[in-house]
Design an enzyme around this catalytic site. Structure first.
Site, mmCIF file in Angstrom:
data_model
loop_
_atom_site.group_PDB
_atom_site.id
_atom_site.type_symbol
_atom_site.label_atom_id
_atom_site.label_comp_id
_atom_site.label_asym_id
_atom_site.label_seq_id
_atom_site.Cartn_x
_atom_site.Cartn_y
_atom_site.Cartn_z
ATOM 1 N N HIS A 72 0.844 -1.191 0.000
ATOM 2 C CA HIS A 72 0.000 0.000 0.000
ATOM 3 C C HIS A 72 0.881 1.243 0.000
ATOM 4 O O HIS A 72 1.705 1.405 0.902
ATOM 5 C CB HIS A 72 -0.917 0.012 1.233
ATOM 6 N N TYR A 200 -9.085 5.685 7.501
ATOM 7 C CA TYR A 200 -9.255 6.050 8.919
ATOM 8 C C TYR A 200 -10.225 7.224 8.932
ATOM 9 O O TYR A 200 -9.968 8.250 8.300
ATOM 10 C CB TYR A 200 -7.929 6.514 9.517
ATOM 11 N N PRO A 292 -4.536 0.433 18.725
ATOM 12 C CA PRO A 292 -4.223 -0.013 17.360
ATOM 13 C C PRO A 292 -4.344 1.086 16.289
ATOM 14 O O PRO A 292 -4.115 0.836 15.126
ATOM 15 C CB PRO A 292 -5.227 -1.138 17.123
ATOM 16 N N LYS A 296 0.707 -0.026 15.242
ATOM 17 C CA LYS A 296 2.071 -0.114 15.769
ATOM 18 C C LYS A 296 2.307 -1.271 16.730
ATOM 19 O O LYS A 296 3.452 -1.517 17.124
ATOM 20 C CB LYS A 296 2.440 1.201 16.479
ATOM 21 N N TYR A 383 4.082 6.114 9.937
ATOM 22 C CA TYR A 383 3.192 5.010 9.568
ATOM 23 C C TYR A 383 3.954 3.915 8.809
ATOM 24 O O TYR A 383 3.770 2.725 9.094
ATOM 25 C CB TYR A 383 2.029 5.525 8.714
HETATM 26 P P1 FAS Z 1 1.136 -11.873 21.615
HETATM 27 O O1 FAS Z 1 0.166 -11.542 22.709
HETATM 28 O O2 FAS Z 1 0.677 -11.919 20.203
HETATM 29 O O3 FAS Z 1 1.769 -13.323 21.891
HETATM 30 C C1 FAS Z 1 2.112 -13.715 23.200
HETATM 31 C C2 FAS Z 1 1.996 -15.226 23.252
HETATM 32 O O4 FAS Z 1 2.400 -15.647 24.557
HETATM 33 C C3 FAS Z 1 0.559 -15.693 23.056
HETATM 34 O O5 FAS Z 1 0.498 -16.691 22.049
HETATM 35 C C4 FAS Z 1 0.168 -16.264 24.421
HETATM 36 O O6 FAS Z 1 -0.690 -17.398 24.332
HETATM 37 C C5 FAS Z 1 1.532 -16.664 24.980
HETATM 38 N N1 FAS Z 1 1.559 -16.752 26.446
HETATM 39 C C6 FAS Z 1 0.899 -15.975 27.331
HETATM 40 N N2 FAS Z 1 1.131 -16.424 28.594
HETATM 41 C C7 FAS Z 1 1.959 -17.501 28.482
HETATM 42 C C8 FAS Z 1 2.546 -18.399 29.394
HETATM 43 N N3 FAS Z 1 2.283 -18.306 30.694
HETATM 44 N N4 FAS Z 1 3.345 -19.388 28.927
HETATM 45 C C9 FAS Z 1 3.582 -19.508 27.585
HETATM 46 N N5 FAS Z 1 3.038 -18.690 26.648
HETATM 47 C C10 FAS Z 1 2.242 -17.703 27.107
HETATM 48 N N6 FAS Z 1 -1.726 -4.544 16.621
HETATM 49 C C11 FAS Z 1 -1.757 -3.876 15.449
HETATM 50 O O7 FAS Z 1 -0.710 -3.414 14.999
HETATM 51 N N7 FAS Z 1 -2.948 -3.720 14.769
HETATM 52 C C12 FAS Z 1 -4.125 -4.249 15.229
HETATM 53 O O8 FAS Z 1 -5.159 -4.111 14.613
HETATM 54 C C13 FAS Z 1 -4.127 -4.971 16.439
HETATM 55 N N8 FAS Z 1 -5.282 -5.539 16.920
HETATM 56 C C14 FAS Z 1 -5.254 -6.208 18.115
HETATM 57 C C15 FAS Z 1 -6.411 -6.806 18.662
HETATM 58 C C16 FAS Z 1 -6.379 -7.469 19.893
HETATM 59 C C17 FAS Z 1 -7.642 -8.091 20.452
HETATM 60 C C18 FAS Z 1 -5.170 -7.564 20.609
HETATM 61 C C19 FAS Z 1 -5.106 -8.260 21.936
HETATM 62 C C20 FAS Z 1 -4.010 -6.999 20.079
HETATM 63 C C21 FAS Z 1 -4.044 -6.325 18.837
HETATM 64 N N9 FAS Z 1 -2.890 -5.757 18.272
HETATM 65 C C22 FAS Z 1 -2.895 -5.083 17.105
HETATM 66 C C23 FAS Z 1 -1.638 -5.869 18.947
HETATM 67 C C24 FAS Z 1 -1.089 -7.239 18.648
HETATM 68 O O9 FAS Z 1 -1.052 -7.435 17.276
HETATM 69 C C25 FAS Z 1 0.235 -7.348 19.338
HETATM 70 O O10 FAS Z 1 1.006 -6.170 19.190
HETATM 71 C C26 FAS Z 1 1.028 -8.533 18.872
HETATM 72 O O11 FAS Z 1 0.237 -9.671 19.035
HETATM 73 C C27 FAS Z 1 2.313 -8.579 19.721
HETATM 74 O O12 FAS Z 1 2.898 -9.808 19.536
HETATM 75 P P2 FAS Z 1 3.559 -10.560 20.784
HETATM 76 O O13 FAS Z 1 4.404 -9.607 21.516
HETATM 77 O O14 FAS Z 1 4.118 -11.815 20.219
HETATM 78 O O15 FAS Z 1 2.359 -10.873 21.783
HETATM 79 C C1 PHB Z 2 -6.273 -4.128 10.635
HETATM 80 O O1 PHB Z 2 -6.296 -4.341 9.403
HETATM 81 O O2 PHB Z 2 -6.676 -4.979 11.472
HETATM 82 C C2 PHB Z 2 -5.762 -2.806 11.144
HETATM 83 C C3 PHB Z 2 -5.184 -1.934 10.254
HETATM 84 C C4 PHB Z 2 -4.712 -0.709 10.721
HETATM 85 C C5 PHB Z 2 -4.839 -0.403 12.079
HETATM 86 C C6 PHB Z 2 -5.430 -1.298 12.960
HETATM 87 C C7 PHB Z 2 -5.906 -2.512 12.495
HETATM 88 O O3 PHB Z 2 -4.383 0.792 12.538
#
Ligand code: FAS
Ligand code: PHB
Length: 388
Positions: A72, A200, A292, A296, A383
């Site tokens: 993009h 957005y 989000p 980032k 971005y």
């Molecule tokens: P993660 O949370 O992805 O991974 C951590 C892992 O550790 C998980 O698999 C968990 O099961 C495991 N874990 C936890 N406790 C443990 C234990 N006791 N023993 C072993 N393993 C354990 N970011 C964006 O940029 N855009 C978005 O749109 C966006 N939407 C999101 C929506 C939601 C609902 C959430 C919660 C986050 C969102 N995020 C978004 C942020 C998300 O993408 C995180 O930044 C990303 O998952 C970070 O990756 P990790 O640091 O690997 O953490």
């Molecule tokens: C998504 O595609 O899930 C998305 C994209 C941009 C954002 C947040 C979520 O800032």
């Protein structure tokens, strides 16, 4: 069991770190609380910074990303009835790639499995010991048996609710947090995206985001009060709210359909500035959370991974200088993405306590962004992703 680096958490941070360390000949054991299918069922981020794509290339797992990801060159900003484009390519010479976090995680799991790297799923009661000594241990339950990993270093990649950050003595942890008075209700629908780039949008009804995963899979979000529950939102109510919050041209083009995933994510900013404790190193959501709005979360996990993997690779050859500098280096970039995520959230959302004056300043900020190339360049630089 014995290894060089024990990675706690099989999300994108832990998997990417493990793959990059493997490419440098460093042994890891990864332990994950959930099953692989459960991890892959999570619907989260969708936009990858240029640096993330580069790391996936360095990890040797970017093939499908390049085949199926969507480059993009810009993004649309909706301000009331108006809409304008921010041209990343013209302003920065870089682009982002739309490729779901689920697919990133899938590619990394497949690479780890192909390399035969030890990965234990559905572990429980994970505990970290001896972090201030030369050979820490991680104990846990797995397949009904209590097991121990002795290692040189522990990478805490276990997300916001994992045990790694809690293993740092509370009095030693420097944590700051900001909780936003609203969340994002997100849906996934098997419908064509409303626009070829993300939109957005800030309207008098509140924030909305139009995103996608591919030509037939759309990802949409609307801002909702924290008191709302998913069951309060039928698909019909969601589509009506989205249509009311995006500019008319987009609203008229919107193709609706049944949601195949629907969830509310709370918005918070959080940083644990103690990203190292002895031989424990926090990485990704284990150390920081962003709203989000600036896409980032996942991307800042990647920059932590970049700094940590380089430092661990050097340390495994005896040079610990980069490890000593890890927290400071990672935090410097964390705070830049915290600021940008906060700024985008302030710019585009309605806050319950806003006065009429606040809303006029917010509208003026959007008008300034629409009219100023300098303002657009500042947004575009962040971005697409600042350099590591
Ligand atoms: P993660 O949370 O992805 O991974 C951590 C892992 O550790 C998980 O698999 C968990 O099961 C495991 N874990 C936890 N406790 C443990 C234990 N006791 N023993 C072993 N393993 C354990 N970011 C964006 O940029 N855009 C978005 O749109 C966006 N939407 C999101 C929506 C939601 C609902 C959430 C919660 C986050 C969102 N995020 C978004 C942020 C998300 O993408 C995180 O930044 C990303 O998952 C970070 O990756 P990790 O640091 O690997 O953490
Ligand atoms: C998504 O595609 O899930 C998305 C994209 C941009 C954002 C947040 C979520 O800032």
């Amino acid at each position: 069991m014995r290894t060089q680096v024990c990675i706690i958490g099989g999300g994108p941070a832990g998997l990417l770190l493990g793959q990059l360390l493997h490419r440098r000949g460093i042994e890891t054991i990864l332990i994950e609380r959930k099953s692989r299918d459960y991890v892959l069922s999570r619907i989260r981020a969708g936009v990858l910074e240029r640096g993330f794509v580069g790391l996936m290339e360095e990890a040797g797992v970017a093939g499908r990303l390049h085949r199926e990801g969507y480059p993009h060159d810009g993004v649309m900003i909706g301000a009331g009835a108006e809409m304008f484009r921010i041209d990343f390519a013209k302003l920065t010479g870089h682009r982002v790639t739309v490729y779901g976090q689920t697919e990133v995680t899938r590619d990394l799991y497949e690479a780890r499995e192909a390399a035969g790297l030890p990965t234990l799923h559905e572990v429980d009661e994970v505990a970290l010991q001896g972090l201030e000594g030369a050979s820490p241990t991680v104990t846990f339950l797995h397949e009904g048996e209590r097991k121990t990993i002795r290692c040189d270093y522990v990478a805490g990649c276990d997300g916001f609710h994992g045990p790694s950050r809690q293993a740092i003595p509370e009095e030693k942890r420097r944590e700051v947090e900001k909780v936003y008075p609203f969340g994002w209700l997100g849906i996934l629908s098997e419908t064509p995206p409303v626009h070829e780039e993300l939109i957005y949008s800030s309207s008098k009804e509140g924030f909305a985001l139009c995103s996608m995963r591919n030509e037939t899979l759309s990802r949409y979000y609307v801002q909702v009060p924290m008191s709302d529950r998913v069951e309060d939102w039928s698909d019909a109510r969601f589509w009506a709210a989205l249509r009311a919050r995006i500019p008319a041209g987009a609203a008229d083009a919107l193709v609706t359909g049944p949601s195949i995933e629907k969830s509310i994510a709370p918005l918070r900013s959080f940083v644990c500035e103690t990203m190292r404790w002895g031989r424990l190193f926090l990485c990704g959501d284990a150390a920081h959370i962003v709203p989000p709005t600036g896409a980032k979360g996942l991307n800042t996990a990647a920059s932590d991974v970049y700094y940590l993997y380089e430092a661990l690779a050097a340390a495994c050859t005896g040079d610990e200088a980069a490890l000593d500098a890890y927290a400071e280096k990672a935090l410097a970039r964390v705070w830049k993405t915290q600021r940008f995520s906060w700024w985008m959230t302030q710019l585009l959302h309605h806050f319950p306590e806003q006065t009429a004056y606040d809303r006029r300043v917010q509208a003026a900020e959007l008008t300034f962004l629409a009219e100023s190339e300098a303002a657009q360049k500042a947004l575009a630089e962040q971005y697409v992703g600042l350099p590591y």
